[in-house]
Design a protein around this motif. Sequence first.
Motif, PDB file in Angstrom:
ATOM      1  N   LEU A  89       0.826  -1.213   0.000  1.00 57.76           N
ATOM      2  CA  LEU A  89       0.000   0.000   0.000  1.00 57.76           C
ATOM      3  C   LEU A  89       0.861   1.264   0.000  1.00 57.76           C
ATOM      4  N   THR A  90       1.968   1.228   0.745  1.00 56.22           N
ATOM      5  CA  THR A  90       2.803   2.431   0.820  1.00 56.22           C
ATOM      6  C   THR A  90       3.471   2.721  -0.524  1.00 56.22           C
ATOM      7  N   LEU A  91       3.632   1.679  -1.360  1.00 53.57           N
ATOM      8  CA  LEU A  91       4.209   1.921  -2.686  1.00 53.57           C
ATOM      9  C   LEU A  91       3.215   2.661  -3.571  1.00 53.57           C
ATOM     10  N   THR A  92       1.912   2.397  -3.375  1.00 52.02           N
ATOM     11  CA  THR A  92       0.922   3.025  -4.249  1.00 52.02           C
ATOM     12  C   THR A  92       0.916   4.542  -4.060  1.00 52.02           C
ATOM     13  N   ASP A  93       1.199   5.013  -2.852  1.00 53.17           N
ATOM     14  CA  ASP A  93       1.297   6.460  -2.632  1.00 53.17           C
ATOM     15  C   ASP A  93       2.315   7.093  -3.555  1.00 53.17           C
ATOM     16  N   ARG A  94       3.362   6.337  -3.822  1.00 57.08           N
ATOM     17  CA  ARG A  94       4.527   6.918  -4.499  1.00 57.08           C
ATOM     18  C   ARG A  94       4.477   6.750  -6.004  1.00 57.08           C
ATOM     19  N   MET A  95       3.437   6.140  -6.505  1.00 59.12           N
ATOM     20  CA  MET A  95       3.316   6.031  -7.967  1.00 59.12           C
ATOM     21  C   MET A  95       2.810   7.350  -8.522  1.00 59.12           C
ATOM     22  N   ASP A  96       1.511   7.568  -8.405  1.00 57.65           N
ATOM     23  CA  ASP A  96       0.979   8.862  -8.806  1.00 57.65           C
ATOM     24  C   ASP A  96       1.008   9.738  -7.562  1.00 57.65           C
ATOM     25  N   TYR A  97       2.112  10.469  -7.402  1.00 55.34           N
ATOM     26  CA  TYR A  97       2.314  11.139  -6.116  1.00 55.34           C
ATOM     27  C   TYR A  97       1.451  12.385  -5.945  1.00 55.34           C
ATOM     28  N   LEU A  98       0.744  12.796  -7.003  1.00 51.02           N
ATOM     29  CA  LEU A  98      -0.210  13.883  -6.802  1.00 51.02           C
ATOM     30  C   LEU A  98      -1.592  13.338  -6.453  1.00 51.02           C
ATOM     31  N   ASN A  99      -1.739  12.036  -6.513  1.00 48.94           N
ATOM     32  CA  ASN A  99      -3.039  11.436  -6.272  1.00 48.94           C
ATOM     33  C   ASN A  99      -2.884  10.226  -5.353  1.00 48.94           C
ATOM     34  N   PRO A 100      -2.179  10.402  -4.224  1.00 51.16           N
ATOM     35  CA  PRO A 100      -1.885   9.227  -3.402  1.00 51.16           C
ATOM     36  C   PRO A 100      -3.136   8.517  -2.893  1.00 51.16           C
ATOM     37  N   LEU A 101      -4.133   9.284  -2.475  1.00 44.95           N
ATOM     38  CA  LEU A 101      -5.321   8.622  -1.920  1.00 44.95           C
ATOM     39  C   LEU A 101      -6.120   7.911  -3.008  1.00 44.95           C
ATOM     40  N   GLY A 102      -6.066   8.424  -4.230  1.00 42.97           N
ATOM     41  CA  GLY A 102      -6.737   7.735  -5.332  1.00 42.97           C
ATOM     42  C   GLY A 102      -6.071   6.404  -5.638  1.00 42.97           C
ATOM     43  N   CYS A 103      -4.729   6.382  -5.573  1.00 42.61           N
ATOM     44  CA  CYS A 103      -4.015   5.126  -5.799  1.00 42.61           C
ATOM     45  C   CYS A 103      -4.313   4.144  -4.676  1.00 42.61           C
ATOM     46  N   ASN A 104      -4.300   4.637  -3.433  1.00 42.83           N
ATOM     47  CA  ASN A 104      -4.678   3.792  -2.294  1.00 42.83           C
ATOM     48  C   ASN A 104      -6.029   3.171  -2.538  1.00 42.83           C
ATOM     49  N   LEU A 105      -6.951   4.004  -3.002  1.00 45.46           N
ATOM     50  CA  LEU A 105      -8.338   3.579  -3.155  1.00 45.46           C
ATOM     51  C   LEU A 105      -8.449   2.432  -4.151  1.00 45.46           C
ATOM     52  N   ALA A 106      -7.821   2.595  -5.332  1.00 46.37           N
ATOM     53  CA  ALA A 106      -7.926   1.550  -6.354  1.00 46.37           C
ATOM     54  C   ALA A 106      -7.308   0.255  -5.851  1.00 46.37           C
ATOM     55  N   TYR A 107      -6.172   0.369  -5.198  1.00 48.10           N
ATOM     56  CA  TYR A 107      -5.476  -0.814  -4.689  1.00 48.10           C
ATOM     57  C   TYR A 107      -6.327  -1.541  -3.642  1.00 48.10           C
ATOM     58  N   CYS A 108      -6.903  -0.759  -2.722  1.00 51.39           N
ATOM     59  CA  CYS A 108      -7.709  -1.375  -1.658  1.00 51.39           C
ATOM     60  C   CYS A 108      -8.987  -1.977  -2.218  1.00 51.39           C
ATOM     61  N   LEU A 109      -9.624  -1.274  -3.163  1.00 57.10           N
ATOM     62  CA  LEU A 109     -10.849  -1.820  -3.743  1.00 57.10           C
ATOM     63  C   LEU A 109     -10.556  -3.146  -4.438  1.00 57.10           C
ATOM     64  N   ALA A 110      -9.394  -3.239  -5.089  1.00 60.41           N
ATOM     65  CA  ALA A 110      -9.046  -4.490  -5.769  1.00 60.41           C
ATOM     66  C   ALA A 110      -8.897  -5.621  -4.759  1.00 60.41           C
ATOM     67  N   ILE A 111      -8.197  -5.351  -3.648  1.00 54.94           N
ATOM     68  CA  ILE A 111      -8.011  -6.392  -2.638  1.00 54.94           C
ATOM     69  C   ILE A 111      -9.347  -6.777  -2.012  1.00 54.94           C
ATOM     70  N   GLU A 112     -10.166  -5.758  -1.741  1.00 54.95           N
ATOM     71  CA  GLU A 112     -11.469  -6.051  -1.138  1.00 54.95           C
ATOM     72  C   GLU A 112     -12.349  -6.853  -2.087  1.00 54.95           C
ATOM     73  N   LYS A 113     -12.183  -6.629  -3.383  1.00 57.58           N
ATOM     74  CA  LYS A 113     -12.935  -7.409  -4.359  1.00 57.58           C
ATOM     75  C   LYS A 113     -12.556  -8.876  -4.263  1.00 57.58           C
ATOM     76  N   LEU A 114     -11.277  -9.159  -4.029  1.00 57.53           N
ATOM     77  CA  LEU A 114     -10.843 -10.545  -3.878  1.00 57.53           C
ATOM     78  C   LEU A 114     -11.451 -11.169  -2.622  1.00 57.53           C
ATOM     79  N   PHE A 115     -11.541 -10.368  -1.562  1.00 52.79           N
ATOM     80  CA  PHE A 115     -12.082 -10.873  -0.298  1.00 52.79           C
ATOM     81  C   PHE A 115     -13.606 -10.899  -0.290  1.00 52.79           C
ATOM     82  N   GLU A 116     -14.224 -10.060  -1.130  1.00 52.27           N
ATOM     83  CA  GLU A 116     -15.672  -9.852  -1.084  1.00 52.27           C
ATOM     84  C   GLU A 116     -16.086  -9.363   0.297  1.00 52.27           C
ATOM     85  N   CYS A 117     -15.297  -8.483   0.915  1.00 46.54           N
ATOM     86  CA  CYS A 117     -15.631  -8.080   2.279  1.00 46.54           C
ATOM     87  C   CYS A 117     -16.458  -6.795   2.287  1.00 46.54           C
TER      88      CYS A 117
END
Lengths: 186, 423
Positions: B93-121
């Motif tokens: 997750l901390t790496l996603t902040d550093r990809m699109d560094y002007l949009n860190p929370l957006g990157c967090n969001l996509a990454y977390c939504l993907a993981i949550e999709k796998l869990f169906e939580c």
Amino acid sequence: MTTPPGTLGAAPAEPVVEEAAPPALPALLAPFGDAFPVAELGVTQDGIASIRVERDGLLSTIRRLRDELGYIRFIDVTAVDDPSVDPRFELQYLLYTMAEHRWVRVRVETGESVPSITDLFPAANWYEREVFDLFGIHFEGHPKLVRIMMPDDWVGHPLRKDYPIGGEPVDFTVTRAVYATGDRRG
Amino acid sequence: MAIHTERTGMDGDPTTVRATNPEVRTSETIPPTERKRNLMKMNLGPQHPSTHGVLRLELELDGETVVTCNPIIGYLHTGIEKTFEVKTYLHGLTLTDRMDYLNPLGCNLAYCLAIEKLFECEIPERATVARVLLAELTRINSHLVWLGTGGLDLGATSIMMYCFREREKLLDLFEWMSGARMMTSFIRPGGLADDLEPALLVAIGEFLDDLPARIDEYEDLLTENPLFKERLIGIGVLNGDDAITLGVSGPILRASGVPHDLRKSNPYIGYETYDFDAIVGQNGDCYDRYKVRIAEMRESIKICKQALARMPGGPVKTANRKVMPPPREELGVSMEALIHHFKLFTEGIKPPAGEVYLPVESPRGELGFYIVSDGSGQPARVHYRGPSYANLQVISRMAEGGQLADLIVIIASIDPVLGDVDR
């Protein structure tokens, strides 16, 4: 290499996925039913229909999706590496239809060479270069297949599973070593 | 909502002037023999303030005219996709902040939504609404940086000061929220890292009340400024069909007249329940991209206010103990909580085997995470589909045949983030 042993073989997209598919499966796959064999169709957890094709059928499938089913927008292509099976790479193409707002995934299992789709989707140009650079898969017919991320003289393809992490010396460590020996004239 | 560009007061429409002018020289109109003799090769970047990072453009110039423009990227490549494979999901997750560094929370969001999709939580309602709020605040943040630096590229130095004034307030709010100004890692798989305290929500509300007047100020400086219009109108034109074919997304696609916004077409985290417009331009030039982004900031304010108004109470972390650790106070009284805590922090979360692609609408376009899980604590493969990568690919199409000075405007209008391109 800290990937735990025995996990590589459990890579994606085995029939387990299809069994767990939601009840929306028939509706989602209906548009593809006529055009493709049902055995090759599936839906992943993300609700994206996927079509598995042979390497030779790749271009015709992509062209059909574009021309007949309206998937006119190229989104992504990437690869998944699993050295324990043959062929080791699985390419994942992602297309989007602007009319129905849906993605479709085309998978093809391949060795180190696959036809390029840049004639059909010019947007795939950089994406194929990236896969070539990081996985070493050759795209036949690509207009300019050269490295894009790594330096031109780089050896190896970093995203392959057998490419070690931490295998490269960090920049300037050489200089530091030279300083440590006291031989500064090099 | 479509925007209209008033083109009065200008000597003809520069778009048509450019298209019909036989004097314009491009790679097609110049014979190869002449090319060899007269063209000048030039490198723009990688160390150049107007390239917004480490972008290098290999140019061939015929006088002031750009004949070929060949972008060379990779200077910021840090192998993030490879690094993911040896990290746990939470470390990743901390790496996603550093990809699109002007949009860190957006990157967090996509990454977390993907993981949550796998869990169906299940994600609690408060966390979902807060995610919308944070994603839109980040969009405002990103567009402020684009406007400030883009203005600077054109020589409008004061707009930079204005934009960074507001951005600074926004970063203060992020710091209050998470302790970090940019790399917040605040959206976590299973919810948020922590609750948003009531005083912070009030402060965000005050900031949002203040912002529309500030955006009016920026517009007073630029929108009808004849110099600004002269530099932007008719520059870097991309028509709608080309934009679709070339894989462009985000404000650039919408400025070309294609009404495509993932928040509208494929809604996630409840965007379908918010009242806002997808902003669409007409001409696909730099000026429309400017107007689309300005209008998007106003739409984001609308969404943020609705999110604040409906912010429900309750937890911000999922009750699924395989994703989120149990609260601290449970550890002393529950053996099961202790086991979950121990397993989560030694082995990390373990999504079920499978694969998932999850896109969100970032300030720059379609930002997607493709995650392959083999059921272990580390992902088998993480691929990041960054919007800037596809958008930057089109720069040669926009720049060739134009002036060198216009190229700077075009780079600014694409708004590339090189961390997003190179990863």
